[in-house]
Design an enzyme around this catalytic site. Structure first.
Site, PDB file in Angstrom:
ATOM      1  N   CYS A 114       0.809  -1.227   0.000  1.00 49.36           N
ATOM      2  CA  CYS A 114       0.000   0.000   0.000  1.00 49.36           C
ATOM      3  C   CYS A 114       0.841   1.274   0.000  1.00 49.36           C
ATOM      4  O   CYS A 114       0.334   2.344  -0.322  1.00 49.36           O
ATOM      5  CB  CYS A 114      -0.938  -0.002   1.198  1.00 49.36           C
ATOM      6  N   HIS A 254      -3.272   6.950   3.105  1.00 52.61           N
ATOM      7  CA  HIS A 254      -3.718   5.681   2.543  1.00 52.61           C
ATOM      8  C   HIS A 254      -5.087   5.353   3.135  1.00 52.61           C
ATOM      9  O   HIS A 254      -5.283   5.436   4.338  1.00 52.61           O
ATOM     10  CB  HIS A 254      -2.705   4.581   2.875  1.00 52.61           C
ATOM     11  N   ASN A 284     -10.290  -0.122   0.562  1.00 50.60           N
ATOM     12  CA  ASN A 284      -8.824  -0.113   0.500  1.00 50.60           C
ATOM     13  C   ASN A 284      -8.398  -0.662  -0.867  1.00 50.60           C
ATOM     14  O   ASN A 284      -8.640  -1.824  -1.172  1.00 50.60           O
ATOM     15  CB  ASN A 284      -8.280  -0.982   1.637  1.00 50.60           C
TER      16      ASN A 284
END
Length: 340
Positions: A114, A254, A284
């Site tokens: 990520c 994020h 996500n």
């Protein structure tokens, strides 16, 4: 060697049309909309159709970023794709994107989960700063639905598909990337992983039966790590450019979990207007989360000329990274300007 300021000169995204809602998930696993929203802040997430691969989304986002920068594929000197869901183990997804775009530059994949988009921007910055390259395309692209276990109620609620791309190039002095902080702690590798499919556990009937090709996560450990490291990484990048939390116009975190973002924001003393959170609509999307949120902030006017923007992320590895940007969003400098 001359130092050439580097910054983002083009942005583009590709988001699948289909949205998997919490109501649909209620029919698939033992969960509820209320539970998902309370635990994660997520209400829906984009899911790519079966025929769409990561390279397809990456190519669409790349083409839009090039158009936004006023460039063509022939102008590119390098393509970097950050992904944990490549079309295949090899060749690199970046090479597939290069061919689809009609570019002729070097291309490679980068894997920091990520955090990958920030890692990619940092790599691009070095090539621009040294004058080696003029235009580097950095793409975060994922089809996480392909490695999500829709029988596991703790993880299947989290992940979506999509891509975001940025063209990195020369910008005016005092603008662009001001400071960067990257980190990794491989001792936390077991906290978030896809166990099978590599050289440790090659694909077999046994690994498939054991569902080891799906994402596995220790949610509580990831939560504790994420809150701490997002705070530390933000403070580190601010120290690197001599700024304070109050100086930040927008933090683009994020989009992993709304509770993580909230907890880190409280620790830092950030106000709501200093944050962009779109996890309710996207879930996500790993390395695509930050560029998708950044493009939304730019497109909707939440980032303007001269703003101080901080990108911050964390991911499997464990990895983390942050970047402070003095926003300019110049169009690409002409060849004569770039040669100066």
């Amino acid at each position: 060697m001359a130092h050439h300021p580097a910054g983002i000169i083009g942005l583009g995204v590709a988001i699948p049309e289909h949205r998997l809602t919490n109501a649909e998930l209620e029919t698939m696993v033992d969960t509820s909309d209320e539970w998902i929203v309370n635990r994660t802040g997520i209400r829906e997430r984009p899911i790519a159709p079966p025929e769409t691969a990561t390279s397809d989304l990456a190519t669409q986002a790349a083409a839009r970023a090039l158009a936004d920068a006023g460039l063509t594929p022939a102008d590119l000197d390098l393509i970097i794709v950050s992904t944990v869901t490549p079309d295949m183990a090899f060749p690199a997804t970046a090479c597939l994107v290069q061919a689809r775009l009609g570019a002729t530059c070097p291309a490679f994949d980068l894997e920091a989960a990520c955090t990958g988009f920030i890692y990619g921007l940092s790599v691009a910055q070095q090539f621009i700063n040294t004058g080696t390259y003029r235009h580097v395309l950095v793409i975060g692209a994922e089809t996480l639905s392909r490695i999500t276990d829709y029988q596991h109620r703790g993880t299947c609620i989290l992940f979506g598909d999509g891509a975001g791309a940025a063209v990195v190039g020369r910008v005016s002095s005092r603008y662009g990337f001001l400071s960067t902080s990257l980190g990794a702690d491989g001792s936390g590798a077991d906290v978030l992983k896809q166990p099978a499919g590599g050289s440790r556990l090659p694909a077999s009937a046994e690994t498939v039966a054991a569902r080891q090709h799906y994402i596995q996560m220790d949610g509580s450990e990831v939560f504790k790590f994420a809150v701490r490291i997002m705070t530390d990484a933000t403070e580190a990048v601010l120290a690197g450019c001599g700024a304070k939390v109050a100086d930040i116009d927008l933090v683009v975190p994020h989009q992993a979990n709304a509770r993580i973002v909230d907890a880190a924001a409280k620790r830092l003393g950030l106000k709501a207007e200093q944050l962009i959170v779109n996890i309710d609509r996207f879930g996500n999307i790993s390395s695509a989360s930050i560029p998708i949120a950044l493009e939304e902030a730019y497109r909707t006017g939440r980032i303007r000329q001269g703003h101080l923007v901080v990108l911050v992320g964390f991911g499997a590895g464990l990895t983390w990274g942050s970047m402070a940007i003095r926003w300019s969003k110049d169009r690409a400098l002409s060849r004569s300007e770039a040669a100066c």
